[in-house]
Design a protein around this motif. Sequence first.
Motif, PDB file in Angstrom:
ATOM      1  N   UNK A  26       0.821  -1.202   0.000  1.00  0.00           N
ATOM      2  CA  UNK A  26       0.000   0.000   0.000  1.00  0.00           C
ATOM      3  C   UNK A  26       0.864   1.265   0.000  1.00  0.00           C
ATOM      4  N   UNK A  27       0.460   2.267  -0.755  1.00  0.00           N
ATOM      5  CA  UNK A  27       1.128   3.567  -0.740  1.00  0.00           C
ATOM      6  C   UNK A  27       0.645   4.427   0.426  1.00  0.00           C
ATOM      7  N   UNK A  28      -0.472   4.030   1.019  1.00  0.00           N
ATOM      8  CA  UNK A  28      -0.981   4.727   2.190  1.00  0.00           C
ATOM      9  C   UNK A  28      -0.361   4.119   3.446  1.00  0.00           C
ATOM     10  N   UNK A  29      -0.260   4.912   4.480  1.00  0.00           N
ATOM     11  CA  UNK A  29       0.306   4.427   5.723  1.00  0.00           C
ATOM     12  C   UNK A  29      -0.694   3.591   6.510  1.00  0.00           C
ATOM     13  N   UNK A  30      -0.258   2.450   7.029  1.00  0.00           N
ATOM     14  CA  UNK A  30      -1.091   1.565   7.837  1.00  0.00           C
ATOM     15  C   UNK A  30      -0.356   1.245   9.137  1.00  0.00           C
ATOM     16  N   UNK A  31      -1.108   1.274  10.231  1.00  0.00           N
ATOM     17  CA  UNK A  31      -0.477   1.096  11.547  1.00  0.00           C
ATOM     18  C   UNK A  31      -1.463   0.411  12.477  1.00  0.00           C
ATOM     19  N   UNK A  32      -0.972  -0.593  13.220  1.00  0.00           N
ATOM     20  CA  UNK A  32      -1.809  -1.310  14.192  1.00  0.00           C
ATOM     21  C   UNK A  32      -1.073  -1.318  15.529  1.00  0.00           C
ATOM     22  N   UNK A  33      -1.796  -0.945  16.583  1.00  0.00           N
ATOM     23  CA  UNK A  33      -1.225  -0.990  17.935  1.00  0.00           C
ATOM     24  C   UNK A  33      -2.182  -1.737  18.866  1.00  0.00           C
ATOM     25  N   UNK A  34      -1.663  -2.167  20.005  1.00  0.00           N
ATOM     26  CA  UNK A  34      -2.526  -2.876  20.953  1.00  0.00           C
ATOM     27  C   UNK A  34      -3.278  -1.874  21.813  1.00  0.00           C
ATOM     28  N   UNK A  40       2.107  -3.025  16.853  1.00  0.00           N
ATOM     29  CA  UNK A  40       1.984  -4.417  16.448  1.00  0.00           C
ATOM     30  C   UNK A  40       2.437  -4.576  14.993  1.00  0.00           C
ATOM     31  N   UNK A  41       1.965  -3.704  14.156  1.00  0.00           N
ATOM     32  CA  UNK A  41       2.293  -3.766  12.732  1.00  0.00           C
ATOM     33  C   UNK A  41       2.339  -2.343  12.162  1.00  0.00           C
ATOM     34  N   UNK A  42       3.138  -2.141  11.128  1.00  0.00           N
ATOM     35  CA  UNK A  42       3.130  -0.879  10.373  1.00  0.00           C
ATOM     36  C   UNK A  42       3.837  -1.136   9.049  1.00  0.00           C
ATOM     37  N   UNK A  43       3.639  -0.271   8.098  1.00  0.00           N
ATOM     38  CA  UNK A  43       4.325  -0.411   6.816  1.00  0.00           C
ATOM     39  C   UNK A  43       5.278   0.762   6.592  1.00  0.00           C
ATOM     40  N   UNK A  44       6.084   0.654   5.539  1.00  0.00           N
ATOM     41  CA  UNK A  44       7.100   1.674   5.258  1.00  0.00           C
ATOM     42  C   UNK A  44       6.450   3.020   4.941  1.00  0.00           C
ATOM     43  N   UNK A  45       5.288   2.991   4.277  1.00  0.00           N
ATOM     44  CA  UNK A  45       4.608   4.239   3.919  1.00  0.00           C
ATOM     45  C   UNK A  45       4.248   5.041   5.171  1.00  0.00           C
ATOM     46  N   UNK A  46       3.893   4.325   6.255  1.00  0.00           N
ATOM     47  CA  UNK A  46       3.554   5.026   7.501  1.00  0.00           C
ATOM     48  C   UNK A  46       4.767   5.778   8.048  1.00  0.00           C
ATOM     49  N   UNK A  47       5.933   5.148   7.994  1.00  0.00           N
ATOM     50  CA  UNK A  47       7.146   5.795   8.488  1.00  0.00           C
ATOM     51  C   UNK A  47       7.498   7.020   7.649  1.00  0.00           C
ATOM     52  N   UNK A  48       7.345   6.922   6.321  1.00  0.00           N
ATOM     53  CA  UNK A  48       7.690   8.029   5.425  1.00  0.00           C
ATOM     54  C   UNK A  48       6.747   9.214   5.619  1.00  0.00           C
ATOM     55  N   UNK A  49       5.472   8.920   5.803  1.00  0.00           N
ATOM     56  CA  UNK A  49       4.506  10.011   5.942  1.00  0.00           C
ATOM     57  C   UNK A  49       4.628  10.665   7.317  1.00  0.00           C
ATOM     58  N   UNK A 115      -5.963  -1.340  17.757  1.00  0.00           N
ATOM     59  CA  UNK A 115      -6.466  -0.184  16.993  1.00  0.00           C
ATOM     60  C   UNK A 115      -5.784  -0.175  15.623  1.00  0.00           C
ATOM     61  N   UNK A 116      -6.587  -0.073  14.591  1.00  0.00           N
ATOM     62  CA  UNK A 116      -6.083   0.007  13.220  1.00  0.00           C
ATOM     63  C   UNK A 116      -6.130   1.469  12.772  1.00  0.00           C
ATOM     64  N   UNK A 117      -4.982   1.967  12.326  1.00  0.00           N
ATOM     65  CA  UNK A 117      -4.903   3.358  11.858  1.00  0.00           C
ATOM     66  C   UNK A 117      -4.543   3.392  10.377  1.00  0.00           C
ATOM     67  N   UNK A 118      -5.148   4.337   9.716  1.00  0.00           N
ATOM     68  CA  UNK A 118      -4.958   4.501   8.275  1.00  0.00           C
ATOM     69  C   UNK A 118      -4.560   5.950   8.032  1.00  0.00           C
ATOM     70  N   UNK A 119      -3.507   6.179   7.246  1.00  0.00           N
ATOM     71  CA  UNK A 119      -3.043   7.549   6.985  1.00  0.00           C
ATOM     72  C   UNK A 119      -2.806   7.744   5.493  1.00  0.00           C
ATOM     73  N   UNK A 120      -3.370   8.825   4.983  1.00  0.00           N
ATOM     74  CA  UNK A 120      -3.182   9.164   3.558  1.00  0.00           C
ATOM     75  C   UNK A 120      -2.425  10.488   3.460  1.00  0.00           C
ATOM     76  N   UNK A 121      -1.378  10.482   2.651  1.00  0.00           N
ATOM     77  CA  UNK A 121      -0.563  11.676   2.463  1.00  0.00           C
ATOM     78  C   UNK A 121      -1.298  12.660   1.551  1.00  0.00           C
ATOM     79  N   UNK A 122      -1.636  13.822   2.103  1.00  0.00           N
ATOM     80  CA  UNK A 122      -2.321  14.847   1.294  1.00  0.00           C
ATOM     81  C   UNK A 122      -1.426  16.072   1.119  1.00  0.00           C
TER      82      UNK A 122
END
Length: 471
Positions: A26-34, A40-49, A115-122
């Motif tokens: 995904x090009x959008x940032x995704x992040x999961x925490x307890x 718990x989980x995150x992708x590279x896009x989340x770190x960049x944004x 908790x599932x978090x979703x982030x879109x770079x605007x």
Amino acid sequence: MYKTPYFSLTETKELIDLLTSIFDTSNDGLYVCDKDGFTMLYNEAFLQISGIPKEFMDAYSTIELKQMNVVPESCAGTAIHTGQPYSTIIDYYNGKKGVVSSTPIFDHHRDIHFVVSYIRDITEINRLHKELEETRQTNIQFRKTLEEIQNSSKKEHNFVYRSKRMDQILSTATKLAKNDSPVLLLGESGVGKDVLAHLIHEKSSRKGQLIKINCGAIPEHLLESELFGYEKGAFTGAATPKEGLFETADEGTLFLDEIGDLPYSLQVKLLNVLQDSKIRRLGATQTREVNVRIITATNSDLESFVEQKTFRLDLYYRLNVLSITIPPLRERQEDVPALIFLSLNKLSHKYKVEKRLSNDALEKCLEYSWPGNVREVENIVERMYHMCENNAITADDLPSFIQQAKRETFIEHEPSGLPASPPVSLKKAVYEFEKDYISDMLSRSATLQECADTLGINISTLVRKKKSWET
């Protein structure tokens, strides 16, 4: 009402496995925490944004990251605190802007499991939106300024202009209108010599008509009878007497256009009228007195005609008592927008459909030299008005020779003989107009606030503009 989904532990693990496989695509940032905010989980896009260092992400909870000012806000922390989905826009410290949504996921005991978090770079969208808004505001201001230019254009008789050259010419014409001496109007075809002749006549005290005749449009054998008239039997077909244009223009003005085309044989007769104020009809034995003011016009070089012996020197001196030279449009380009707007307004009023000229079209019109002068402006504007498919005339609606025109530099000379400034860009012309217009309003206003109110701007804007001109 929002309903949160229920998942068993097995289902949760399966969901995490699924998320793990898709996160990095995904090009959008995704992040999961307890439930405590630990990652718990995150992708590279989340770190960049977000700009959060990987070591911080692995070591601290999202709540701690907020407390340490690593991030401006924790959307996931708010969702954990409230137990409700939460969305916001975050301006991260790395200059990125993101739309963040966090959704708590509950177990079967209705406790937050993660908790599932979703982030879109605007960031780019926001930048483009800002540029678009700035462009829109610039266009609004540009149209407003052009409307001010249009509304501030001077109009005298049928002359619409903004240039100082035309101001001086019309002032001279008004002055010359007060006497009866002949006036010679010089200038290229289409500059408005006939309109200036009408102005001189209307500003005069003469009570008769203005009669116009084109000396080059009537055959020589008919021109004499048109000018001087004839008696019954003067020639075959003259069954009744007829007065000529000199008599028709008695107590008024006779405008002889294209005087350079007047046949040589009639030039001496015109000279006699100018000297004696008398005419003789064809076939008549008696002369008649006429009180006629003579205005002539030509786009030819009469002096060269004199040298070639096709125009009488004595008549040239008699006609050239007072002369006015109207400059071509290429030497007074600040008049072009006013003329275009006038023509568009006339057409819009006539056909009940308002059409306007786009900025790019106006820029191209200012780069064109208009060899046909005012007459060409009227013809081209009418063509554009009818040919464009909507209410905005763009550069694509212009004739190809105007689209391909390149700005040229023309040096004009004021009556003093000093060279005038070359044409400037539209942006510079608008700036100079705004400066002159506001300076004029400042001189008429008792206070800065009064001036700002009249102009419809904030006093801070007025002060800033005034200060920029003084530095």
